[in-house]
Scaffold this motif. Structure first.
Motif, PDB file in Angstrom:
ATOM      1  N   VAL A  78       1.038  -1.455  -0.053  1.00 57.67           N
ATOM      2  CA  VAL A  78      -0.217   0.015  -0.535  1.00 57.67           C
ATOM      3  C   VAL A  78       1.017   1.311   0.005  1.00 57.67           C
ATOM      4  O   VAL A  78       1.754   1.017   0.699  1.00 57.67           O
ATOM      5  CB  VAL A  78      -1.148  -0.220   1.207  1.00 57.67           C
ATOM      6  CG1 VAL A  78      -1.859   0.926   1.199  1.00 57.67           C
ATOM      7  CG2 VAL A  78      -1.944  -1.212   1.584  1.00 57.67           C
ATOM      8  N   VAL A  79       0.710   2.092  -0.580  1.00 57.18           N
ATOM      9  CA  VAL A  79       1.882   3.761  -0.835  1.00 57.18           C
ATOM     10  C   VAL A  79       0.380   4.636  -0.508  1.00 57.18           C
ATOM     11  O   VAL A  79      -1.054   4.452  -1.263  1.00 57.18           O
ATOM     12  CB  VAL A  79       1.238   3.949  -2.430  1.00 57.18           C
ATOM     13  CG1 VAL A  79       2.302   5.156  -2.200  1.00 57.18           C
ATOM     14  CG2 VAL A  79       2.703   3.311  -3.023  1.00 57.18           C
TER      15      VAL A  79
ATOM     16  N   VAL B 146       6.908   5.225  -3.593  1.00 51.61           N
ATOM     17  CA  VAL B 146       7.818   3.955  -4.054  1.00 51.61           C
ATOM     18  C   VAL B 146       8.076   3.790  -5.221  1.00 51.61           C
ATOM     19  O   VAL B 146       7.662   3.836  -6.345  1.00 51.61           O
ATOM     20  CB  VAL B 146       6.700   2.432  -3.613  1.00 51.61           C
ATOM     21  CG1 VAL B 146       6.888   1.332  -3.573  1.00 51.61           C
ATOM     22  CG2 VAL B 146       5.734   3.188  -2.229  1.00 51.61           C
ATOM     23  N   LEU B 147       9.903   2.952  -5.447  1.00 54.00           N
ATOM     24  CA  LEU B 147      10.292   2.808  -6.456  1.00 54.00           C
ATOM     25  C   LEU B 147      10.681   1.379  -5.783  1.00 54.00           C
ATOM     26  O   LEU B 147      10.595   0.351  -5.278  1.00 54.00           O
ATOM     27  CB  LEU B 147      11.588   3.545  -6.453  1.00 54.00           C
ATOM     28  CG  LEU B 147      12.724   3.268  -7.412  1.00 54.00           C
ATOM     29  CD1 LEU B 147      11.708   4.192  -8.597  1.00 54.00           C
ATOM     30  CD2 LEU B 147      13.603   3.402  -7.061  1.00 54.00           C
TER      31      LEU B 147
ATOM     32  N   GLN C 250       3.921   6.900  -7.176  1.00 52.76           N
ATOM     33  CA  GLN C 250       3.709   8.056  -6.957  1.00 52.76           C
ATOM     34  C   GLN C 250       2.046   8.491  -6.280  1.00 52.76           C
ATOM     35  O   GLN C 250       1.976   9.054  -5.450  1.00 52.76           O
ATOM     36  CB  GLN C 250       4.090   9.497  -7.734  1.00 52.76           C
ATOM     37  CG  GLN C 250       5.359   9.525  -7.614  1.00 52.76           C
ATOM     38  CD  GLN C 250       6.495  10.533  -7.899  1.00 52.76           C
ATOM     39  OE1 GLN C 250       5.663  10.811  -8.833  1.00 52.76           O
ATOM     40  NE2 GLN C 250       7.487  10.562  -7.728  1.00 52.76           N
ATOM     41  N   ASP C 251       0.920   7.268  -6.707  1.00 54.57           N
ATOM     42  CA  ASP C 251       0.179   7.792  -6.838  1.00 54.57           C
ATOM     43  C   ASP C 251      -0.194   7.106  -5.022  1.00 54.57           C
ATOM     44  O   ASP C 251      -0.378   5.821  -5.227  1.00 54.57           O
ATOM     45  CB  ASP C 251      -0.742   7.737  -7.855  1.00 54.57           C
ATOM     46  CG  ASP C 251      -0.961   8.422  -9.158  1.00 54.57           C
ATOM     47  OD1 ASP C 251      -0.338   9.584  -8.451  1.00 54.57           O
ATOM     48  OD2 ASP C 251      -1.158   7.820 -10.140  1.00 54.57           O
ATOM     49  N   PRO C 252      -1.266   7.967  -4.410  1.00 58.63           N
ATOM     50  CA  PRO C 252      -1.907   6.077  -3.259  1.00 58.63           C
ATOM     51  C   PRO C 252      -2.920   5.378  -3.952  1.00 58.63           C
ATOM     52  O   PRO C 252      -3.756   5.768  -4.839  1.00 58.63           O
ATOM     53  CB  PRO C 252      -2.583   7.486  -1.734  1.00 58.63           C
ATOM     54  CG  PRO C 252      -3.255   8.780  -3.001  1.00 58.63           C
ATOM     55  CD  PRO C 252      -2.185   8.838  -4.551  1.00 58.63           C
ATOM     56  N   GLY C 253      -2.261   3.894  -2.601  1.00 60.32           N
ATOM     57  CA  GLY C 253      -3.493   3.055  -3.386  1.00 60.32           C
ATOM     58  C   GLY C 253      -2.802   1.551  -2.627  1.00 60.32           C
ATOM     59  O   GLY C 253      -1.613   1.879  -2.794  1.00 60.32           O
ATOM     60  N   LEU C 254      -4.012   0.524  -3.401  1.00 60.85           N
ATOM     61  CA  LEU C 254      -3.297  -0.728  -3.522  1.00 60.85           C
ATOM     62  C   LEU C 254      -2.148  -1.259  -4.826  1.00 60.85           C
ATOM     63  O   LEU C 254      -2.593  -0.697  -5.397  1.00 60.85           O
ATOM     64  CB  LEU C 254      -3.919  -1.773  -2.917  1.00 60.85           C
ATOM     65  CG  LEU C 254      -3.689  -2.706  -2.385  1.00 60.85           C
ATOM     66  CD1 LEU C 254      -3.364  -3.120  -1.671  1.00 60.85           C
ATOM     67  CD2 LEU C 254      -4.666  -4.004  -3.097  1.00 60.85           C
TER      68      LEU C 254
ATOM     69  N   TYR D  65       9.916   6.122  -0.018  1.00 56.57           N
ATOM     70  CA  TYR D  65      10.403   6.895   0.006  1.00 56.57           C
ATOM     71  C   TYR D  65       9.448   8.467   0.660  1.00 56.57           C
ATOM     72  O   TYR D  65       8.166   8.604   0.399  1.00 56.57           O
ATOM     73  CB  TYR D  65      11.607   7.549  -0.842  1.00 56.57           C
ATOM     74  CG  TYR D  65      12.732   7.155  -2.031  1.00 56.57           C
ATOM     75  CD1 TYR D  65      13.468   6.981  -0.948  1.00 56.57           C
ATOM     76  CD2 TYR D  65      12.538   6.453  -2.780  1.00 56.57           C
ATOM     77  CE1 TYR D  65      14.648   6.308  -1.550  1.00 56.57           C
ATOM     78  CE2 TYR D  65      13.652   5.383  -3.248  1.00 56.57           C
ATOM     79  CZ  TYR D  65      14.283   5.422  -2.318  1.00 56.57           C
ATOM     80  OH  TYR D  65      15.470   5.170  -2.528  1.00 56.57           O
ATOM     81  N   GLU D  66       9.955   9.560   1.053  1.00 56.36           N
ATOM     82  CA  GLU D  66       8.863  10.757   1.820  1.00 56.36           C
ATOM     83  C   GLU D  66       8.376  12.002   0.630  1.00 56.36           C
ATOM     84  O   GLU D  66       9.377  11.374  -0.021  1.00 56.36           O
ATOM     85  CB  GLU D  66       9.417  11.305   3.180  1.00 56.36           C
ATOM     86  CG  GLU D  66       9.648  10.645   4.429  1.00 56.36           C
ATOM     87  CD  GLU D  66       7.800  10.624   5.089  1.00 56.36           C
ATOM     88  OE1 GLU D  66       7.043  11.856   4.124  1.00 56.36           O
ATOM     89  OE2 GLU D  66       7.285  10.081   5.694  1.00 56.36           O
ATOM     90  N   ARG D  67       7.136  12.132   1.012  1.00 57.72           N
ATOM     91  CA  ARG D  67       6.394  13.039  -0.469  1.00 57.72           C
ATOM     92  C   ARG D  67       6.698  14.210   0.912  1.00 57.72           C
ATOM     93  O   ARG D  67       6.994  15.158  -0.276  1.00 57.72           O
ATOM     94  CB  ARG D  67       5.205  12.632  -0.931  1.00 57.72           C
ATOM     95  CG  ARG D  67       5.692  11.400  -1.493  1.00 57.72           C
ATOM     96  CD  ARG D  67       4.065  11.044  -2.336  1.00 57.72           C
ATOM     97  NE  ARG D  67       3.710  12.201  -3.351  1.00 57.72           N
ATOM     98  CZ  ARG D  67       2.658  12.591  -3.885  1.00 57.72           C
ATOM     99  NH1 ARG D  67       1.097  11.426  -3.979  1.00 57.72           N
ATOM    100  NH2 ARG D  67       2.649  13.414  -4.651  1.00 57.72           N
TER     101      ARG D  67
END
Length: 298
Positions: A25-26, A32-33, A45-49, A62-64
């Protein structure tokens, strides 16, 4: 039957394990890379599963949000040869996770690289400025130049610099001590100068006061002598007028004063005088006739 249930249980466990390792999950504050055997494959870079290949691919988070970097204190020599211990800080954001991964991989390494870049930029930018500029309104422009220079170097790391600030700028301990001693010596010199000026003014005031005192005393003595002379003249005139009106009474009065002065109870006086002298003219006279007139003629 039991064997079938066991197989199904194993399959469920395996699928659950695979799902746990294949799904991630993001959140809204992360990016996430996805890395396969150490090589980046894609960035999310988009939030979700999201899904990745279990045991083959890994998710590097990584932090945004904005991150802080606090470089160690740096000693800088300004263009006017003043030394300053500068404490700075910066805020940055990871804008390219792929570039960031290839350049520094971790945020810890990024902070170390940024600290070196910021300190290097700090020395170059402040090395062209004077102490007055650093402490005046021009400091805002200096910070903008530092941000632009650091941002140019940080782009290669996939980082965007939000701001660079000088938290504090102080003289080194040795320089502060020298400045304090110099200020102390300057104040002591000024104090001695003021004392010397005060002593000079005091001497002038005392000299002027002494001069005025001498003048006032002399003037007073002059007036006193003048008044005394006038008084003596008036006294002589009064005596002369009185003597002129009744010379015999004046002679008698003066003789009485002489008797009072010469013959006293508090002192023993020995006088050898002739009874017929002028001093005893009125002393032996009961009727005011002089002793010489009572004496028989030879």
């Amino acid at each position: 039957m039991n064997r079938t249930l066991a197989i199904l249980g194993v399959i469920v466990i395996v699928l659950g394990f695979v799902a746990v390792n294949g799904l991630f999950v993001v959140s809204q504050t992360q990016q996430v890379l996805v890395v396969r055997f150490g090589e980046p494959r894609r960035q999310i870079q988009d939030p979700g599963l999201n899904v990745k290949i279990p045991f083959i691919e890994d998710a590097v988070y990584y932090e945004r949000r904005a991150l802080d970097v606090d470089p160690p204190k740096q000693q800088v020599i300004l263009s006017d040869q003043k030394r300053l211990d500068v404490d700075s800080y910066a805020r940055y954001r990871i804008i390219d996770p792929l570039q960031f991964f290839r350049a520094v991989r971790t945020e810890r390494e990024a902070r170390a690289r940024l600290s070196a870049i910021i300190n290097s930029s700090l020395r170059r930018v402040l090395g062209n400025q004077t102490l007055f500029n650093v402490l005046s309104d021009k400091r805002v422009g200096i910070m903008a130049d530092m941000k632009a220079e650091v941002n140019g170097s940080a782009e290669r790391l996939g980082i965007e610099i939000i701001e660079v600030r000088i938290r504090r700028a102080d003289y080194p301990d040795a320089t502060r001590e020298n400045i304090y001693n110099r200020m102390k010596s300057e104040r002591e010199r000024e104090a001695k100068e003021f004392r010397a000026q005060g002593f000079e003014q005091a001497q002038k005031i005392r000299a002027d006061a002494d001069k005025q005192r001498v003048v006032i005393v002399a003037e007073s003595q002059k007036q006193a002598e003048t008044l005394r002379g006038k008084g003596d003249g008036e006294a002589i005139k009064i005596y002369a007028d009185a003597f002129g009106k009744d010379p015999e009474f004046f002679s008698f009065y003066r003789s009485m004063q002489a008797y009072r002065t010469a013959i006293t109870d508090s002192d023993t006086t020995t006088m050898v005088l002739s009874p017929n002298s002028d001093f005893f003219r009125y002393f032996n006279s009961m009727s005011g006739i002089s002793a010489q007139e009572k004496a028989p003629a030879n």
